[in-house]
Design a protein around this motif. Structure first.
Motif, mmCIF file in Angstrom:
data_model
loop_
_atom_site.group_PDB
_atom_site.id
_atom_site.type_symbol
_atom_site.label_atom_id
_atom_site.label_comp_id
_atom_site.label_asym_id
_atom_site.label_seq_id
_atom_site.Cartn_x
_atom_site.Cartn_y
_atom_site.Cartn_z
ATOM 1 N N ARG A 170 58.794 39.739 44.788
ATOM 2 C CA ARG A 170 58.916 38.231 44.577
ATOM 3 C C ARG A 170 57.775 37.458 43.934
ATOM 4 N NH1 ARG A 170 62.491 41.169 44.653
ATOM 5 N NH2 ARG A 170 64.553 41.038 45.584
ATOM 6 N N HIS A 171 56.538 37.906 44.413
ATOM 7 C CA HIS A 171 55.387 37.121 44.217
ATOM 8 C C HIS A 171 54.175 38.150 44.257
ATOM 9 C CE1 HIS A 171 52.593 33.899 43.773
ATOM 10 N NE2 HIS A 171 52.171 34.049 44.941
ATOM 11 N N VAL A 172 53.229 37.847 43.330
ATOM 12 C CA VAL A 172 52.048 38.504 43.372
ATOM 13 C C VAL A 172 50.649 38.013 43.239
ATOM 14 C CG1 VAL A 172 50.619 40.287 41.879
ATOM 15 C CG2 VAL A 172 52.983 40.420 42.127
ATOM 16 N N GLN A 173 49.749 38.163 43.920
ATOM 17 C CA GLN A 173 48.310 37.641 44.132
ATOM 18 C C GLN A 173 47.419 38.686 43.630
ATOM 19 O OE1 GLN A 173 48.266 36.371 48.346
ATOM 20 N NE2 GLN A 173 49.334 34.451 47.975
ATOM 21 N N ILE A 174 46.475 38.357 42.966
ATOM 22 C CA ILE A 174 45.487 39.072 42.528
ATOM 23 C C ILE A 174 44.107 38.649 42.664
ATOM 24 C CG2 ILE A 174 45.489 38.316 40.096
ATOM 25 C CD1 ILE A 174 45.810 41.377 39.347
ATOM 26 N N GLU A 175 43.157 39.530 43.067
ATOM 27 C CA GLU A 175 41.709 39.351 42.993
ATOM 28 C C GLU A 175 41.168 40.641 43.190
ATOM 29 O OE1 GLU A 175 43.422 40.134 46.551
ATOM 30 O OE2 GLU A 175 43.605 38.207 45.785
ATOM 31 N N ASP A 176 39.885 40.678 43.245
ATOM 32 C CA ASP A 176 39.157 41.861 43.262
ATOM 33 C C ASP A 176 38.582 42.131 44.916
ATOM 34 O OD1 ASP A 176 38.027 44.673 42.406
ATOM 35 O OD2 ASP A 176 36.886 43.666 40.875
ATOM 36 N N MET A 177 38.441 43.458 45.128
ATOM 37 C CA MET A 177 38.502 43.827 46.717
ATOM 38 C C MET A 177 37.707 45.182 46.980
ATOM 39 S SD MET A 177 40.763 42.636 49.952
ATOM 40 C CE MET A 177 40.934 40.987 49.184
ATOM 41 N N ARG A 178 36.935 45.278 47.794
ATOM 42 C CA ARG A 178 36.383 46.695 48.127
ATOM 43 C C ARG A 178 37.404 47.418 49.415
ATOM 44 N NH1 ARG A 178 31.671 43.457 47.634
ATOM 45 N NH2 ARG A 178 30.844 43.787 45.688
ATOM 46 N N ARG A 179 37.169 48.673 49.288
ATOM 47 C CA ARG A 179 38.002 49.436 50.146
ATOM 48 C C ARG A 179 37.548 49.122 51.521
ATOM 49 N NH1 ARG A 179 42.864 51.454 51.018
ATOM 50 N NH2 ARG A 179 43.062 53.119 52.643
#
Length: 312
Positions: A228-237
């Motif tokens: 229903r909603h998506v947030q997005i950014e970069d990240m590392r494991r």
């Protein structure tokens, strides 16, 4: 393959509508809300992830309905869609980050969080938001898991009832370190509540990179029926740190291709809450990055494969 991991067959094929990108106001807290909305519209964003907090739309201040109506008119004039987010750090307690939560031992404290979420449901309905975001909170010290899950189900029930009445999907976010931290945890909540219609999922792409066993693109496909909603950014494991797009380990083109394949029609909102000191800069940089990534895997003939401004 279980129904919780099966890739769904959704009604809309990829390319029939482009992804819609937004930017979170929790990454623009040094701007007045009117200025933030104008900036995002000028940059070409489709919408905004609006965090209810004292610096923008305070859910606890007087005349909430009137203030919400003014924001709704402003968004409509700017052509911005909206998701309402409830991740403000200190909106309820100036000393406890994200406190009190839905899991607090004190029932009065839990009731304060429930009240906030029900207020947010009304705001979301008045804004015409496509979803209302929330999360579980961290399990309090001394609370066993079974008790925590019982509290979560009990406290979310009146919020789900309010969401059903208002016609606003509730999008619960798996958050690293919280009781509900993973997609598997979301499914546990769904089963415990009997899979109510208003219960949906906020999928944070960075969180998938951080701790899910599947790659982010596979997480998108697995989550699709409840998305229903998506947030997005970069990240590392293994590191829960929201990074500007391109500064982490995520391969974005297959993620956005998977998202387009699901038929998802809500906003995909950039979430950089610790970058407000340079919010306008990161807002300006993020949208071209996402648009480039979105066209990289677009099939021939897909209108989204034509860069903006091109007449080809």
């Amino acid at each position: 393959m279980s129904p919780e991991t099966a890739a769904p067959a959704r009604g809309r094929s990829r390319g029939s509508a482009p992804l819609r990108f937004g930017y979170g106001t929790n990454g623009l807290t040094d701007l007045r809300l009117d200025d933030a909305l104008a900036l995002l519209a000028e940059l070409g964003y489709d919408g905004v992830g609006l965090t209810l907090d004292h610096m923008h739309l305070d859910p606890l201040a007087p005349d909430l309905a009137a203030r919400t109506a003014r924001v709704a008119r402003r968004m409509d004039a700017l052509g911005l869609g909206v998701t309402v987010e409830t991740g403000a750090r200190y909106v309820l307690d100036p000393r406890r980050k994200h406190g009190p939560s839905l899991l607090d031992p004190d029932p009065d404290d839990r009731a304060r969080r429930v009240d906030l979420l029900i207020r947010a449901v009304r705001v979301a309905a008045d804004l015409g938001a496509h979803a209302l975001h929330c999360f579980s909170g961290i399990t309090p010290t001394g609370t066993d898991q079974d008790t925590a899950w019982k509290r979560l189900a009990e406290t979310l029930t009146p919020v789900l009832d309010a969401a059903a009445t208002a016609g606003v999907p509730l999008a619960v976010e798996p958050e690293p370190g919280h009781l509900l931290a993973t997609l598997a945890d979301f499914h546990r909540l769904r089963r415990e509540l009997g899979d109510p219609e208003p219960l949906g999922l906020t999928l944070d792409i960075g969180h998938c990179q951080c701790l899910e066993p599947l790659p982010p693109a596979d997480c998108v496909r697995a989550a699709a029926p409840w998305l229903r909603h998506v947030q997005i950014e970069d990240m590392r494991r293994g590191v829960h740190e929201h990074l500007p797009l391109g500064d982490g380990e995520i391969d974005f083109p297959p993620v956005l291709a998977a998202l387009a394949d699901t038929g998802y029609q809500g906003l995909t909102v950039v979430e950089l809450p610790r970058h407000s000191h340079a919010g306008p800069h990161f807002a300006e940089q993020s949208l071209p990055f996402l648009r480039r990534a979105a066209v990289t895997h677009a099939p021939p003939g897909d209108p989204s494969a034509t860069p903006e401004g091109s007449t080809a």
